[in-house]
Design a protein around this motif. Structure first.
Motif, PDB file in Angstrom:
ATOM      1  N   SER A 107       0.850  -1.187   0.000  1.00 54.26           N
ATOM      2  CA  SER A 107       0.000   0.000   0.000  1.00 54.26           C
ATOM      3  C   SER A 107       0.886   1.237   0.000  1.00 54.26           C
ATOM      4  CB  SER A 107      -0.940  -0.010   1.202  1.00 54.26           C
ATOM      5  OG  SER A 107      -0.288   0.484   2.340  1.00 54.26           O
ATOM      6  N   PHE A 108       0.495   2.212  -0.762  1.00 50.20           N
ATOM      7  CA  PHE A 108       1.319   3.407  -0.923  1.00 50.20           C
ATOM      8  C   PHE A 108       0.904   4.514   0.041  1.00 50.20           C
ATOM      9  CE2 PHE A 108       1.629   1.012  -4.804  1.00 50.20           C
ATOM     10  CZ  PHE A 108       2.987   1.069  -5.082  1.00 50.20           C
ATOM     11  N   PRO A 110      -1.847   5.214   3.509  1.00 52.41           N
ATOM     12  CA  PRO A 110      -2.837   4.626   4.428  1.00 52.41           C
ATOM     13  C   PRO A 110      -4.242   5.155   4.121  1.00 52.41           C
ATOM     14  CG  PRO A 110      -1.009   5.676   5.612  1.00 52.41           C
ATOM     15  CD  PRO A 110      -0.884   6.081   4.191  1.00 52.41           C
ATOM     16  N   PRO A 111      -5.276   4.310   4.346  1.00 49.58           N
ATOM     17  CA  PRO A 111      -6.650   4.705   4.023  1.00 49.58           C
ATOM     18  C   PRO A 111      -7.086   6.030   4.667  1.00 49.58           C
ATOM     19  CG  PRO A 111      -6.563   2.404   4.709  1.00 49.58           C
ATOM     20  CD  PRO A 111      -5.179   2.951   4.850  1.00 49.58           C
ATOM     21  N   MET A 112      -6.735   6.209   5.928  1.00 49.19           N
ATOM     22  CA  MET A 112      -7.195   7.419   6.627  1.00 49.19           C
ATOM     23  C   MET A 112      -6.568   8.681   6.013  1.00 49.19           C
ATOM     24  SD  MET A 112      -6.971   8.262  10.679  1.00 49.19           S
ATOM     25  CE  MET A 112      -8.172   7.212  11.451  1.00 49.19           C
ATOM     26  N   TRP A 113      -5.303   8.558   5.626  1.00 45.04           N
ATOM     27  CA  TRP A 113      -4.602   9.669   4.972  1.00 45.04           C
ATOM     28  C   TRP A 113      -5.284   9.999   3.643  1.00 45.04           C
ATOM     29  CZ3 TRP A 113      -0.285  12.823   5.878  1.00 45.04           C
ATOM     30  CH2 TRP A 113       0.150  13.545   4.759  1.00 45.04           C
TER      31      TRP A 113
END
Lengths: 144, 185
Positions: A107-108, A110-113
């Motif tokens: 993953s490049f 994070p989802p929250m970011w």
């Protein structure tokens, strides 16, 4: 037996394959790891000194004489020691855990970011980079 | 017997690797190698980090002090000072909130495939370590030695048997965790 559990009532493999454990189980087991670490190595679980040693190893490639005279690298010598191997182990252990549960993915961002700051990888990495610089400088000031 | 084991350097490297693998495995299963979980804790929306840390601390503390009471383990308190702990802690916290991983979980995050932990985090951390090594002599003289308290532990400060501290602290932490759990955090 550990890898196939057909017909078994309690399957340890199912537990190992779970994505997330109860924080109390994971935490208690981490505490127990610290007992064994103290018993078998006389060492407490630590990480940050390893990054100092590694940065010394990298600097040594370019300026070996200089590194040899720097007080901080005389205090924390640029060598591979118990803790260095432990940090390498953390990476491997997390890889195994993530692979077992299917949680491993490249993953490049994070989802929250992503939700807050968008899809730019460059933006995330540059912020992570400066976060890392500040974090480590502070950690070393506090000697932890 | 254990003392002899501690002095065998080659075996120690192997022990370090095994301890690290188990520790990293647990960090990942606990969920704390994830940016979202760590930032969630700092935003007080996800209490996983606090739950894991407090449980690990309590379990570790009780076990290690039992081993110490049995005479088969020693504590290694690091010497500290106000200048180093307060300034360093504040700077660390800022970086921690910006990066979203700590030095231990950043290694675990790389292991689970989080590339921002590798190219952003680890590279920044190595540069930060290099930068600190440049400034170390000056910082040591001007800031880090201020308010030095040496290798002080809580039992030494209060001049009591360690268990007088461990027992109420353990119960206090358990009460806090029960409260966190019952309030649905």
């Amino acid at each position: 037996m550990l890898f196939t559990c057909e017909g078994e009532e309690v399957c340890p493999m199912d537990f190992l394959k779970k994505t997330q454990w109860s924080p109390y189980v994971a935490g208690a087991l981490m505490g127990m790891v610290s007992w064994f670490s103290v018993l078998t190595a006389g060492k407490y679980l630590g990480v940050s000194t390893t990054f100092v040693r590694t940065s010394g190893m990298i600097e040594k490639i370019f300026a070996p004489e200089r590194v040899a005279t720097m007080p901080y690298f005389i205090k924390e010598r640029p060598i591979i020691d118990w803790q260095w191997m432990e940090v390498l182990g953390i990476l491997i252990g997390a890889f195994i855990a993530a692979k077992l549960s299917g949680d491993f993915k490249r993953s490049f961002i994070p989802p929250m970011w992503k939700g807050r700051f968008g899809l730019s990888r460059f933006k995330r990495w540059i912020v992570a980079f400066f976060g890392g610089v500040i974090l480590m400088f502070g950690a070393r000031m506090a000697d932890g | 017997m254990l003392k002899k084991l501690h002095e065998k350097n080659g075996i120690q490297l192997g022990i370090g690797l095994v301890i690290g693998i188990i520790f990293g495995f647990l960090l990942q299963k606990g969920g704390v190698t994830k940016y979202d979980v760590i930032i969630g804790q700092l935003l007080l929306t996800d209490f996983t980090v606090v739950k894991i840390m407090l449980t690990a601390m309590t379990t570790g503390m009780i076990g290690v002090h039992l081993l110490r009471s049995l005479g088969i383990a020693q504590l290694h308190p690091k010497p500290g000072s106000l200048g180093s702990a307060v300034t360093g802690g504040l700077i660390f916290g800022v970086g921690f909130g910006v990066l979203g991983y700590c030095p231990g979980t950043v290694a675990g995050a790389v292991g689970q495939g989080s590339l921002d932990a590798l190219f952003g985090g680890v590279v920044g951390i190595l540069i930060g370590a290099g930068l600190f090594s440049e400034f170390y002599p000056k910082l040591e003289k001007r800031i880090l030695s201020r308010g030095d308290f040496g290798e002080l532990t809580w039992p030494q400060l209060f001049r009591v048997n360690p268990w007088v501290i461990i027992t109420p602290v353990s119960f206090g932490i358990i009460a806090l965790l029960v409260w966190i759990e019952t309030s649905g955090l």
